[in-house]
Design an enzyme around this catalytic site. Structure first.
Site, PDB file in Angstrom:
ATOM      1  N   SER A 212     -47.796  44.960 -83.599  1.00 30.93           N
ATOM      2  CA  SER A 212     -48.282  43.767 -82.894  1.00 30.93           C
ATOM      3  C   SER A 212     -47.226  42.663 -82.894  1.00 30.93           C
ATOM      4  O   SER A 212     -47.042  41.981 -81.882  1.00 30.93           O
ATOM      5  CB  SER A 212     -49.576  43.265 -83.541  1.00 30.93           C
ATOM      6  OG  SER A 212     -49.355  42.847 -84.882  1.00 30.93           O
ATOM      7  N   ARG A 216     -45.639  41.825 -79.199  1.00 27.16           N
ATOM      8  CA  ARG A 216     -46.027  40.505 -78.673  1.00 27.16           C
ATOM      9  C   ARG A 216     -44.784  39.713 -78.278  1.00 27.16           C
ATOM     10  O   ARG A 216     -44.703  39.166 -77.165  1.00 27.16           O
ATOM     11  CB  ARG A 216     -46.837  39.734 -79.705  1.00 27.16           C
ATOM     12  CG  ARG A 216     -47.289  38.346 -79.208  1.00 27.16           C
ATOM     13  CD  ARG A 216     -48.001  37.568 -80.293  1.00 27.16           C
ATOM     14  NE  ARG A 216     -49.274  38.181 -80.628  1.00 27.16           N
ATOM     15  CZ  ARG A 216     -49.510  38.877 -81.744  1.00 27.16           C
ATOM     16  NH1 ARG A 216     -48.524  39.053 -82.615  1.00 27.16           N
ATOM     17  NH2 ARG A 216     -50.677  39.391 -81.991  1.00 27.16           N
ATOM     18  N   ASN A 220     -43.698  39.135 -74.160  1.00 27.73           N
ATOM     19  CA  ASN A 220     -43.646  37.798 -73.572  1.00 27.73           C
ATOM     20  C   ASN A 220     -42.249  37.448 -73.084  1.00 27.73           C
ATOM     21  O   ASN A 220     -42.090  36.876 -71.993  1.00 27.73           O
ATOM     22  CB  ASN A 220     -44.121  36.761 -74.593  1.00 27.73           C
ATOM     23  CG  ASN A 220     -45.629  36.690 -74.701  1.00 27.73           C
ATOM     24  OD1 ASN A 220     -46.288  36.014 -73.910  1.00 27.73           O
ATOM     25  ND2 ASN A 220     -46.188  37.394 -75.673  1.00 27.73           N
TER      26      ASN A 220
END
Length: 281
Positions: A212, A216, A220
């Site tokens: 994660s 993440r 992005n």
């Protein structure tokens, strides 16, 4: 990232698709362990050194009197990070606070590379070595838009999680917890039956943390980089050139928030995960 309208950018007339593919291609060196992204490693290393130099220079010049603007800014950042660590981590912060500060500043530096004009490196290479060399030279400027960079950082966090778990519980306690939590049992038979489900769930929880973290940040920054490339396509036409200027400026301003927010999230989650590692279940 401004292109000369109508020329297809540096892709030599290959259009927006070739332009984007060129900018998404890493400078790769083949090694015995597999492909190695030289650009991501080199830029991350340089930015890490610059971040360390900045913090060191301001700490060296720190005075009890009225601080300068840069020293005041660095002190605000340090106090902000220390406050976040103090709220999330209730143990000894001698290592955790500097770690959190290093992560935050380094990730901000790497993310900020996304604000550099997309074609600036190509323009510099073209000016020094010619158009043909620039066309065959690949250089991605945003290390955090490379999944190898973000996963390398998150795997390091995973190793720290395991280290702090063993430090707090002992190797035997850490191993025992893998097989006895979250489903607790009293009888020996029930403990044996629940051992594998407990181990499976603990492995999922443990491995999901670096996944994660890495995905993440990568997702992005990769998306932000790709949007800059798509906006750059608007500069290829005189009709869309002026709107592209405003769209590009608007996205760059909004992207500053993403740059800071993603660095903050990576830092805070790292501290939270390390704090959770010391808890007994």
């Amino acid at each position: 990232m401004i292109l000369e309208p109508g020329n297809g950018g540096e892709s030599g007339g290959g259009g927006l698709t070739e332009y984007i593919v060129h900018h998404l291609t890493h400078n790769v060196k083949q090694t015995a362990l597999g492909p190695f992204h030289v650009d991501s490693w080199l830029i991350a290393l340089i930015l890490g050194a610059l971040a360390s130099l900045l913090l060191w220079s301001q700490a060296r010049k720190a005075t009890a009197g009225v601080p300068g603007k840069m020293q005041a800014f660095v002190e605000i950042v340090v106090e902000f990070v220390d406050g976040q660590v103090r709220d999330a981590f209730h143990g000894d912060r001698k290592f955790i606070a500097p770690l959190a500060l290093t992560i935050f500043v380094w990730v901000v530096f790497m993310n900020t590379m996304d604000l550099i004009p997309l074609d600036l490196p190509s323009a510099l290479i073209t000016a020094s070595a010619g158009q043909e060399t620039a066309h065959h030279t690949f250089l991605r400027m945003v290390p955090t838009a490379d999944v190898n960079t973000t996963f390398a950082m998150s795997v390091t966090v995973l190793l720290l999680i395991i280290f702090y778990s063993i430090k707090a519980k002992g190797f035997g306690g850490f191993t025992k917890e893998l097989f006895t939590a979250p489903f607790h049992a009293n009888g020996m038979f029930a403990k044996i039956v629940l051992a594998l489900p407990n181990f499976f769930l603990n492995m999922v929880e443990l491995l999901s943390k670096p996944v994660s973290l890495g995905m993440r940040l990568f997702g992005n920054m990769y998306a932000g980089e790709l949007i800059f490339m798509l906006i750059a396509g608007l500069f290829m036409s005189w009709v869309t050139f002026l709107p592209a200027v405003f769209i590009n400026a608007g996205w760059a301003i909004f992207h500053i928030l993403i740059i800071l927010l993603q660095a903050f999230i990576f830092m805070v989650l790292t501290v939270v995960y390390l704090a959770m590692a010391q808890e007994h279940h």
